[in-house]
Enzyme design. Structure first.
Site, PDB file in Angstrom:
ATOM      1  N   ASN A 277      -1.619   2.461   5.815  1.00  0.00           N
ATOM      2  CA  ASN A 277      -0.827   1.359   5.392  1.00  0.00           C
ATOM      3  C   ASN A 277      -0.625   0.492   6.742  1.00  0.00           C
ATOM      4  O   ASN A 277      -0.410   1.152   7.781  1.00  0.00           O
ATOM      5  CB  ASN A 277       0.309   1.577   4.938  1.00  0.00           C
ATOM      6  N   GLY A 278      -0.558  -0.877   6.542  1.00  0.00           N
ATOM      7  CA  GLY A 278      -0.095  -1.706   7.904  1.00  0.00           C
ATOM      8  C   GLY A 278      -1.456  -2.525   7.997  1.00  0.00           C
ATOM      9  O   GLY A 278      -2.340  -2.822   7.365  1.00  0.00           O
TER      10      GLY A 278
ATOM     11  N   ARG B 212       5.074  -0.070  -6.130  1.00  0.00           N
ATOM     12  CA  ARG B 212       5.155  -0.820  -4.973  1.00  0.00           C
ATOM     13  C   ARG B 212       4.354  -2.026  -4.814  1.00  0.00           C
ATOM     14  O   ARG B 212       4.341  -2.926  -4.348  1.00  0.00           O
ATOM     15  CB  ARG B 212       4.609   0.068  -3.601  1.00  0.00           C
TER      16      ARG B 212
ATOM     17  N   CYS C  79       0.728  -1.192  -0.180  1.00  0.00           N
ATOM     18  CA  CYS C  79      -0.035  -0.077  -0.075  1.00  0.00           C
ATOM     19  C   CYS C  79       0.809   1.362   0.157  1.00  0.00           C
ATOM     20  O   CYS C  79       1.940   1.199   0.575  1.00  0.00           O
ATOM     21  CB  CYS C  79      -0.697  -0.009   1.260  1.00  0.00           C
TER      22      CYS C  79
ATOM     23  N   LYS D 245       6.531  -4.312  -4.172  1.00  0.00           N
ATOM     24  CA  LYS D 245       8.095  -4.031  -4.089  1.00  0.00           C
ATOM     25  C   LYS D 245       8.435  -3.988  -2.674  1.00  0.00           C
ATOM     26  O   LYS D 245       9.590  -4.494  -2.541  1.00  0.00           O
ATOM     27  CB  LYS D 245       8.300  -2.495  -4.744  1.00  0.00           C
TER      28      LYS D 245
ATOM     29  N   GLU E  40      18.876 -17.750  -7.340  1.00  0.00           N
ATOM     30  CA  GLU E  40      18.247 -15.902  -7.998  1.00  0.00           C
ATOM     31  C   GLU E  40      17.753 -16.088  -9.191  1.00  0.00           C
ATOM     32  O   GLU E  40      16.679 -15.434  -9.795  1.00  0.00           O
ATOM     33  CB  GLU E  40      19.367 -15.322  -7.804  1.00  0.00           C
TER      34      GLU E  40
ATOM     35  N   GLU F 158       9.127 -15.242 -11.151  1.00  0.00           N
ATOM     36  CA  GLU F 158       8.239 -14.315 -10.719  1.00  0.00           C
ATOM     37  C   GLU F 158       7.897 -13.414 -11.861  1.00  0.00           C
ATOM     38  O   GLU F 158       6.810 -12.659 -11.621  1.00  0.00           O
ATOM     39  CB  GLU F 158       9.056 -13.454  -9.567  1.00  0.00           C
TER      40      GLU F 158
ATOM     41  N   HIS G 192      19.869 -36.424  -6.597  1.00  0.00           N
ATOM     42  CA  HIS G 192      19.029 -36.515  -5.046  1.00  0.00           C
ATOM     43  C   HIS G 192      17.904 -36.368  -5.195  1.00  0.00           C
ATOM     44  O   HIS G 192      16.994 -36.425  -4.194  1.00  0.00           O
ATOM     45  CB  HIS G 192      19.691 -35.985  -3.990  1.00  0.00           C
TER      46      HIS G 192
ATOM     47  N   TRP H   1      -3.013  -2.665  -1.469  1.00  0.00           N
ATOM     48  CA  TRP H   1      -2.761  -4.045  -1.762  1.00  0.00           C
ATOM     49  C   TRP H   1      -3.411  -4.793  -0.720  1.00  0.00           C
ATOM     50  O   TRP H   1      -3.202  -4.638   0.483  1.00  0.00           O
ATOM     51  CB  TRP H   1      -1.238  -4.009  -1.588  1.00  0.00           C
TER      52      TRP H   1
ATOM     53  N   LYS I  29      14.001 -15.051 -10.219  1.00  0.00           N
ATOM     54  CA  LYS I  29      13.553 -14.124 -11.476  1.00  0.00           C
ATOM     55  C   LYS I  29      12.826 -14.755 -12.387  1.00  0.00           C
ATOM     56  O   LYS I  29      12.088 -13.880 -12.755  1.00  0.00           O
ATOM     57  CB  LYS I  29      14.881 -13.474 -12.035  1.00  0.00           C
TER      58      LYS I  29
END
Ligand code: F6R
Length: 613
Positions: free
Chosen positions: A105-106, A27, A2, A608, A486, A493, A509, A79, A490
């Site tokens: 926010n929160g 964000r 948010c 973000k 990584e 996502e 394995h 969000w 990438k």
């Protein structure tokens, strides 16, 4: 996640709020809204929309929102956490007679208890959100002083919040407060702005105050006052935003992610400037100088982070062990905070976070401190919660990273970790000769990255060949094993193709069972001391009809006979290869996603900065 903007002043309020929302888009959000107080009618005018800010802007045009005569307003990107994504649950929230409006926010953790209590007093809620509960709690206390009402309400609240509240009964005032969710106050020439992120403040002013947890601010057109919840006045320091406005723009690139991938050679230059003196093999890290004695005697380091920052931490572990001879463990911040970690005497904990606001990393820092660790922060955002809550630390100086998928911040994090490892190594057994060797090699890394970036068309071609598959495997060994993780992160996502990273030796394995002609395997097979072993792993994949894309050291002609595609990277010393091997993997993910037509800067469901647990 948010985002908040609030503005008071004589400039075009609606425009500033809208531009602020555009700046906060990166964000991650699912709906947005604006509330202003109409000066002519003294009414609260509110508009909210699900989806993109440009939908909101079109509706604002249709509704004549741009013609409203106003000097104050608040805006929000949501969000969803409590309640589904719809207009009713979007912010700003307002009461039934449209006196008050709030953006938040929160998460208010005890909202259910407060909601029940308010319902018993006759309040009827129209949304499923915790924010509406906070709004009505403020209203409950509101007689004629908004600041007092907010103060009284917040005394009952448990949880995280960054809020801005306005009232048509006091149309020349906005009240902001923060606890665990960022809120920055911008001081303009003849106006003020409150926002959750400096990006929304920069267009108005460079002068900012980073509000602290437990602070409340009363802002009028002429003045402002910061208080603690206990009503003690606070004399806060004014900082200057040192990022240029252009760094929030895409420039000539089609996306922020592509721009940020291309900025990486510069990121290294900026992160090392004034810190790493390559010719002398010297490092000056002012941010951690105050804890120098501890750095010298510590025997154990724990590095914490989430996602890409956690991958940077894993690479850092190799460097701390190799260059500084210090036993190093790496943990997911969210796991560390809820187990019972053992902190030794003189132990150092390093927390890594691009945003400096990741809730799990903040929680882990607090846990580490309770257990007596000295905590160092590596973050990109000046004044962020992590920057303020850690005992010492180093900024990345990477400039704002807007693309949700982290690229240049990762390179910045690696650079800082490497500098710290060498800095601490010099206090121990690392010789000047070895330091000069790594310095000399590292100096060449930016040019070598440029060289890899020039192969982007070829990498796009390879991406085109693999986007038809549903899965991909990424393998690497040693210091390149975290790079494989990584690369896979990438890839999944932003392209939404399932991908997993593994240490190459682990393949046999379990994951090997998945290999067939529909499972491309991307292998980092640079010429290091484990080269022969990774070639064996490639052969194991080929024997099962798997396709192999190899990231190899230039001039390695032999690898062509083992792999279907080879992407060459310049040679460097083994420990520095992650700076180069990650670049083709970023580009591969980028082109896979763009070829599939996805919005790489705002991948679905992601944010973000992840400010909730
Ligand atoms: C992936 C990505 C995330 C972040 C993670 C931690 O590309 O960006 O995995 O790395 O959410 O964020 P920070 O570094 O802000 O703590």
């Amino acid at each position: 996640m948010c985002g908040i903007v609030g503005y008071i002043g004589e400039k075009n309020v609606v425009d500033i709020l809208l531009q602020g929302l555009y700046k906060l888009e990166y964000r991650g959000y699912d709906s947005a809204g604006i509330a202003v107080i109409d000066k002519d009618s003294n009414e609260l005018k509110i508009i909210k929309k699900v989806g993109k800010i440009r939908n909101l802007e079109s509706s604002m045009k249709e509704d004549g929102f741009f013609n409203i005569n106003t000097e104050i307003g608040i805006a929000h990107t949501r969000w969803a956490t409590h309640g589904e994504v719809n207009e009713v649950n979007a912010h700003p929230h307002y009461d039934e007679d449209k006196t008050l409006a709030i953006v938040h926010n929160g998460i208010i953790e005890n909202y259910n208890v407060i909601k029940k209590w308010l319902e018993e007093k006759g309040v009827k809620f129209k949304t499923e959100t915790d924010t509406e509960v906070l709004l009505y709690l403020i209203k409950y206390y509101y007689k004629d002083d908004l600041k007092q009402a907010v103060l009284s309400a917040l005394k009952h609240v448990i949880g995280a919040y960054g809020i801005v509240v306005i009232s048509k009964k006091e149309p020349g005032k906005m009240i902001g407060a923060r606890n665990g969710s960022p809120l920055v106050f911008g001081i303009g020439k003849d106006d003020f702005v409150l926002a959750s992120d400096v990006s929304a403040i920069k267009p108005v002013t460079d002068n900012v105050i980073y509000l602290e947890d437990g602070h409340i601010i009363e802002v009028t057109k002429e003045n402002y006052k910061i208080l603690t919840l206990e009503e003690r006045e606070v004399n806060a320091k004014v900082h200057t935003i040192d990022w240029e406005l252009e760094s929030w723009e895409k420039g000539n690139f089609p996306t922020y992610m592509e721009k940020e991938i291309h900025e990486q050679p510069n990121t290294i230059i900026n992160t090392t400037r004034g810190r790493w003196f390559f010719e002398k093999g010297e490092l000056k890290l002012g941010g951690i100088e105050p804890v120098r004695d501890l750095l010298k005697k510590t025997k154990k380091i724990t590095i914490l982070g989430c996602g890409t920052s956690w991958h940077a931490a894993l690479i850092g572990k190799y460097w701390f062990e190799y260059y500084a001879d210090i036993s190093t463990e790496v943990d997911y911040a969210a796991e560390f905070r809820y187990r019972n970690p053992i902190i030794l005497e003189d132990q150092i904990v390093i927390a890594i976070s691009q945003s400096g606001e990741t809730a799990d990393t903040i929680g882990a820092i607090r846990e580490a401190k309770i257990k007596g660790a000295t905590v160092l922060g590596i973050t990109n955002v000046v004044g962020s919660t992590i920057a303020r809550e850690t005992d010492a630390g180093i900024y990345l100086h990477a400039g704002p990273e807007i693309g949700v998928a982290s690229t240049k911040a990762f390179i910045g994090q690696l650079t800082v970790l490497l500098m710290m490892a060498i800095y601490m190594g010099r206090m121990r057994r690392l010789s000047i000769e070895d330091t000069l060797r790594v310095s000399e090699e590292f100096k060449k890394i930016p040019d070598k990255i440029e060289k890899i970036l020039k192969q982007k068309d070829y990498i796009r071609e390879i991406a085109g060949k693999i986007i038809k598959y549903n899965n991909a495997l990424y393998l690497g060994r040693g210091v390149n094993y975290p790079v494989a993780l990584e690369g896979a992160l990438k890839f999944k996502e932003i392209s939404y193709i399932h991908a997993e990273g593994y240490p190459a030796a682990e393949m046999k394995h379990g994951p090997i069972a998945l290999i067939d002609e529909n499972m491309p395997t991307i292998v980092i097979a640079t010429k290091d001391f484990l080269y022969d072993k990774i070639i064996s792993n490639i052969k194991e994949v080929k024997a099962r009809k798997g396709q192999v894309i190899a990231i190899a050291t230039e001039d390695d002609e032999a690898i062509k006979s083992h792999a279907d595609y080879v992407i060459y990277i310049p040679d460097t010393i083994d420990m520095l290869t992650p700076f180069l091997s990650v670049i083709p993997l970023q580009l591969l993910a980028y082109y896979a996603a763009t070829l599939k037509g996805y919005d790489v800067d705002k991948p679905r469901n992601l944010a973000k900065s992840v400010t909730v647990e």
